[in-house]
Design an enzyme around this catalytic site. Sequence first.
Site, PDB file in Angstrom:
ATOM      1  N   SER A   8      48.495  62.451  42.547  1.00 46.56           N
ATOM      2  CA  SER A   8      49.532  61.471  42.889  1.00 46.56           C
ATOM      3  C   SER A   8      49.432  61.020  44.337  1.00 46.56           C
ATOM      4  O   SER A   8      48.872  61.707  45.198  1.00 46.56           O
ATOM      5  CB  SER A   8      50.920  62.075  42.652  1.00 46.56           C
ATOM      6  OG  SER A   8      51.039  62.514  41.322  1.00 46.56           O
TER       7      SER A   8
HETATM    8  N1  SAH Z   1      50.631  66.821  40.093  1.00 46.06           N
HETATM    9  C1  SAH Z   1      49.257  66.363  39.970  1.00 46.06           C
HETATM   10  C2  SAH Z   1      49.155  64.986  39.377  1.00 46.06           C
HETATM   11  C3  SAH Z   1      48.915  65.141  37.951  1.00 46.06           C
HETATM   12  S1  SAH Z   1      48.626  63.698  36.976  1.00 46.06           S
HETATM   13  C4  SAH Z   1      48.544  66.449  41.307  1.00 46.06           C
HETATM   14  O1  SAH Z   1      49.194  66.689  42.321  1.00 46.06           O
HETATM   15  O2  SAH Z   1      47.323  66.302  41.314  1.00 46.06           O
HETATM   16  C5  SAH Z   1      49.453  64.266  35.522  1.00 46.06           C
HETATM   17  C6  SAH Z   1      48.861  65.451  34.825  1.00 46.06           C
HETATM   18  O3  SAH Z   1      49.695  65.721  33.714  1.00 46.06           O
HETATM   19  C7  SAH Z   1      47.458  65.260  34.265  1.00 46.06           C
HETATM   20  O4  SAH Z   1      46.620  66.241  34.776  1.00 46.06           O
HETATM   21  C8  SAH Z   1      47.649  65.411  32.752  1.00 46.06           C
HETATM   22  O5  SAH Z   1      46.554  66.042  32.100  1.00 46.06           O
HETATM   23  C9  SAH Z   1      48.891  66.255  32.683  1.00 46.06           C
HETATM   24  N2  SAH Z   1      49.657  66.174  31.443  1.00 46.06           N
HETATM   25  C10 SAH Z   1      49.864  65.111  30.638  1.00 46.06           C
HETATM   26  N3  SAH Z   1      50.633  65.456  29.598  1.00 46.06           N
HETATM   27  C11 SAH Z   1      50.928  66.785  29.756  1.00 46.06           C
HETATM   28  C12 SAH Z   1      51.690  67.733  29.002  1.00 46.06           C
HETATM   29  N4  SAH Z   1      52.322  67.390  27.884  1.00 46.06           N
HETATM   30  N5  SAH Z   1      51.771  68.994  29.462  1.00 46.06           N
HETATM   31  C13 SAH Z   1      51.151  69.374  30.616  1.00 46.06           C
HETATM   32  N6  SAH Z   1      50.408  68.516  31.366  1.00 46.06           N
HETATM   33  C14 SAH Z   1      50.301  67.243  30.936  1.00 46.06           C
END
Ligand code: SAH
Length: 201
Positions: free
Chosen positions: A52
């Site tokens: 993000s």
């Molecule tokens: N917080 C992260 C940004 C993550 S982007 C950072 O700082 O880098 C969102 C993430 O959510 C992705 O890695 C995706 O695989 C995950 N995601 C999507 N649906 C999900 C679910 N149902 N449960 C857990 N993770 C999920």
Amino acid sequence: MVAEQLRPHGVTDERVLGAMVSVPREEFLAPRMRRHAYEDRALAIECGQTISQPLVVALMIQAASPQPEDVALEVGTGSGYAAAVLSRLCRKVVSVEREPALAEQASETLRRLGFDNVEVAVGDGSFGWPSDAPYNVILVAAAASGVPPALIDQLADGGRMVIPVAVSAQEPQDLRVYVRRGPDVMYRSLFPVLFVPLRSG
Ligand code: SAH
């Protein structure tokens, strides 16, 4: 980052600013992406996902108001960056990621950098992570069309959950903060955002 991206755009909590300063964002990126680490935007990580934007991470954490004794849940570990920042501000972070490869890499990065109060779990975070519930803080880093009921259930009394909600396919998502007071859960909207979708399974 603090002077140009965060302070002028509403990040005023000194604890949050301090946590942002203390976490090296480049360490959460693949080597070829590292030169972009201090640009204020989301960047590609593995599995078609993103780390993000720093401003969004800081504003989400500020809105969740983590306290030193809090236990926090993050849904969507991705690179582990937001979990690392959050871990500086509370007692323990449980972060759930549905992509095993991302979970493994994030967990390795966090361990290498010494973030030992973060636990990364593999699973569908729309069911939360019941074994450590209730949570004082919940951060959701992927957007769903509604708030998963399990996350509401796992929010402690007085707890704060920050989550992007996809209100309609045509509009940007609405970043919301939900607050529990006993049986009541109320929310206010923060600002429009664009997160990857929360996927089930
Ligand atoms: N917080 C992260 C940004 C993550 S982007 C950072 O700082 O880098 C969102 C993430 O959510 C992705 O890695 C995706 O695989 C995950 N995601 C999507 N649906 C999900 C679910 N149902 N449960 C857990 N993770 C999920």
